[in-house]
Design an enzyme around this catalytic site. Structure first.
Site, PDB file in Angstrom:
ATOM      1  N   SER A   1     -27.117 -50.929 -76.075  1.00 46.41           N
ATOM      2  CA  SER A   1     -26.490 -51.200 -74.780  1.00 46.41           C
ATOM      3  C   SER A   1     -25.008 -50.865 -74.777  1.00 46.41           C
ATOM      4  CB  SER A   1     -26.699 -52.660 -74.394  1.00 46.41           C
ATOM      5  OG  SER A   1     -28.049 -52.916 -74.101  1.00 46.41           O
TER       6      SER A   1
ATOM      7  N   GLU B   1     -24.946 -56.007 -63.184  1.00 44.70           N
ATOM      8  CA  GLU B   1     -25.916 -55.800 -64.256  1.00 44.70           C
ATOM      9  C   GLU B   1     -27.021 -56.846 -64.207  1.00 44.70           C
ATOM     10  OE1 GLU B   1     -26.278 -55.290 -69.104  1.00 44.70           O
ATOM     11  OE2 GLU B   1     -24.884 -56.768 -68.271  1.00 44.70           O
TER      12      GLU B   1
ATOM     13  N   HIS C   1     -36.965 -57.231 -75.202  1.00 45.18           N
ATOM     14  CA  HIS C   1     -36.843 -57.487 -76.639  1.00 45.18           C
ATOM     15  C   HIS C   1     -37.835 -58.566 -77.080  1.00 45.18           C
ATOM     16  CE1 HIS C   1     -33.457 -55.032 -77.922  1.00 45.18           C
ATOM     17  NE2 HIS C   1     -32.762 -55.399 -76.859  1.00 45.18           N
TER      18      HIS C   1
ATOM     19  N   ASP D   1     -29.398 -48.391 -68.771  1.00 44.97           N
ATOM     20  CA  ASP D   1     -28.737 -47.864 -69.964  1.00 44.97           C
ATOM     21  C   ASP D   1     -29.738 -47.337 -70.975  1.00 44.97           C
ATOM     22  OD1 ASP D   1     -29.691 -50.425 -70.333  1.00 44.97           O
ATOM     23  OD2 ASP D   1     -27.907 -51.194 -71.335  1.00 44.97           O
TER      24      ASP D   1
ATOM     25  N   HIS E   1     -35.213 -50.909 -78.578  1.00 42.99           N
ATOM     26  CA  HIS E   1     -35.073 -49.977 -77.463  1.00 42.99           C
ATOM     27  C   HIS E   1     -35.940 -48.751 -77.695  1.00 42.99           C
ATOM     28  CE1 HIS E   1     -30.740 -51.615 -76.613  1.00 42.99           C
ATOM     29  NE2 HIS E   1     -31.683 -52.531 -76.462  1.00 42.99           N
TER      30      HIS E   1
END
Length: 435
Positions: free
Chosen positions: A82, A254, A263, A301, A400
């Site tokens: 991130s 955000e 996650h 992102d 990710h």
């Protein structure tokens, strides 16, 4: 009890010809769905839709979609974190994973918010994570490591003390990093003209800037466990405070905890975070309808978790079962650790609103054999399996992924965001506007 979510209806946003061709600098609202790959939008749309009639729900995202973007960092991995992702989106430059507003040599990179402030714009950010977390920090600060949370909080505070804050409005979590034993910034910063609030429900009472709002010790509670309107409330307050400023403003919004749910491999948590972002988008759309000279740009992102709708060769994803889950996995784990093990199966059955098979019970009870220090992780893994199997949700990683992410835009200059882009190109277009 089944939790009910609301998908806001889409209303076409129209702009006058004068607004579209205005030579005035537009306001910029820059939205980041942290961890929000295309698959999260699909999951949210299906979760809002009528399963019986196959009537697909309209959501705020749909009318804004313009293209896709890469997310890779400045290394050989193709998979960003991130901090590197946010730095690319804030500065137009690639960097290493973990970097906050610095390049590969750890030299500061000028961010869009700093450029905007230098040119007389008002600036702000709202986030469901702590305000010193990777994404908001990368728009306002420079530090070689995203994990130095106290130091990043100090950088934010020192801007105010030095009389040059790069923000007018900063709202999110992170209270514990400013109100510390070694340094209580909340006792210091009001003397330098910074308004401070720690009550999300009292935001309407704030009418001055600069303002720092921290509404949780770290990140805000997950939407499924707390207030699904939290991001919308902060967005509404930020727009109210920035709009009267002379000249234009730039606001970063955000939806941070989409990523956190990814996650955790927690599908119900993720869908509720998407709903929280959708509600914030409704606030943004209504603002834009009143202020057509406003450019709204949204992207992610990166994507998180390798989410799939469907698993194990079965051609099915059970959106109704997703919506019947009442708590995040992390909340369930916390509760289970306080209960006697013989109550575990009944507790989970009530929370997921689904009968516990012998397989599910065995999976859950296997955690009881773990040492106390390992039991938390074992329970989490068991609940990932149970909720995933019930709903037909698959995950490939707890980290990710390197897939492309969506790009959305509406308003003046929105044509510049059509097609396939590098994430740095998104920033470069916006930086050209604020220069």
């Amino acid at each position: 009890m089944k939790r009910t979510l609301i998908a806001a209806s889409l209303v076409a946003c129209s702009f006058s010809a004068a607004a579209q061709t205005s030579t005035e600098e537009p306001n910029i609202i820059y939205i980041i769905g942290d961890g929000m790959g295309f698959e999260y939008i699909s999951a949210y749309r299906y979760a809002m839709s009528d399963l019986e009639t196959h009537t697909v729900a309209p959501i705020e995202f749909d009318a804004m979609l313009t293209g896709a973007a890469t997310t890779y960092p400045e290394d050989k991995t193709w998979v960003t974190d991130s901090a590197a992702g946010a730095t690319a989106l804030a500065t137009g430059e690639k960097t290493y994973n973990g970097a906050i507003g610095v390049d590969n040599d750890k030299h500061p990179l000028k961010t869009i918010m700093e450029m905007a402030k230098d040119n007389g714009w008002a600036t702000g950010a709202v986030s469901t994570s702590q305000v010193n977390h990777a994404t908001p920090a990368s728009f306002f600060n420079h530090h070689p490591s995203r994990y130095e949370y106290n130091e990043i909080a100090d950088l934010i505070a020192e801007q105010v003390v030095n009389g040059h804050p790069s923000f007018d409005v900063l709202l999110g979590g992170g209270r514990s990093y400013f109100e510390r034993v070694d340094k209580n910034w909340f006792e210091i910063l009001p003397d330098y003209g910074l308004a401070i609030t720690t009550d999300l429900n009292s935001l309407d009472e704030i009418d001055e800037t600069p303002v720092l709002g921290t509404f949780a010790p770290k990140g805000l509670p997950f939407a499924i466990d707390g207030d699904v309107n939290a991001l919308a409330k902060m967005t509404d307050a930020a727009l109210r405070l920035l709009e009267p400023k002379e000249g234009s403003f730039a606001l970063m919004i955000e939806g941070s905890e989409i990523d956190w749910c990814g996650h955790a491999n927690d599908i119900a948590c993720a869908v509720h975070e998407m709903d929280g972002l959708n509600r914030a988008l409704k606030v943004v759309r209504e603002f834009q309808e009143k202020h057509p000279n406003t450019l709204v740009v949204m992207t992610a992102d990166h994507s998180t978790g390798g989410l799939t709708l469907g698993r194990d060769g079965d051609y099915a994803w059970y959106s109704d079962r997703v919506m019947n889950i009442e708590s995040s996995i992390s909340s369930m784990v916390s509760d289970l650790l306080k209960l006697d093990t013989e109550k575990w199966a009944g507790y989970v059955a009530d929370k997921v609103n689904y009968d516990m098979s012998e397989e599910y019970i065995d999976e859950l009870m296997s955690a009881a054999d773990e040492d106390e220090k390992d039991r938390k992780d074992a329970l989490h893994d068991a609940l990932i399996y149970i909720t995933g199997d019930i709903t037909g949700t698959g995950w490939t990683t707890s980290g990710h992924t390197g897939v492309d992410v969506p790009v959305f835009a509406r308003g003046p200059h929105s044509e510049a965001f059509r097609g396939y882009m590098n994430n740095t190109d998104i920033a470069k277009v916006l930086i050209d506007i604020v220069k």
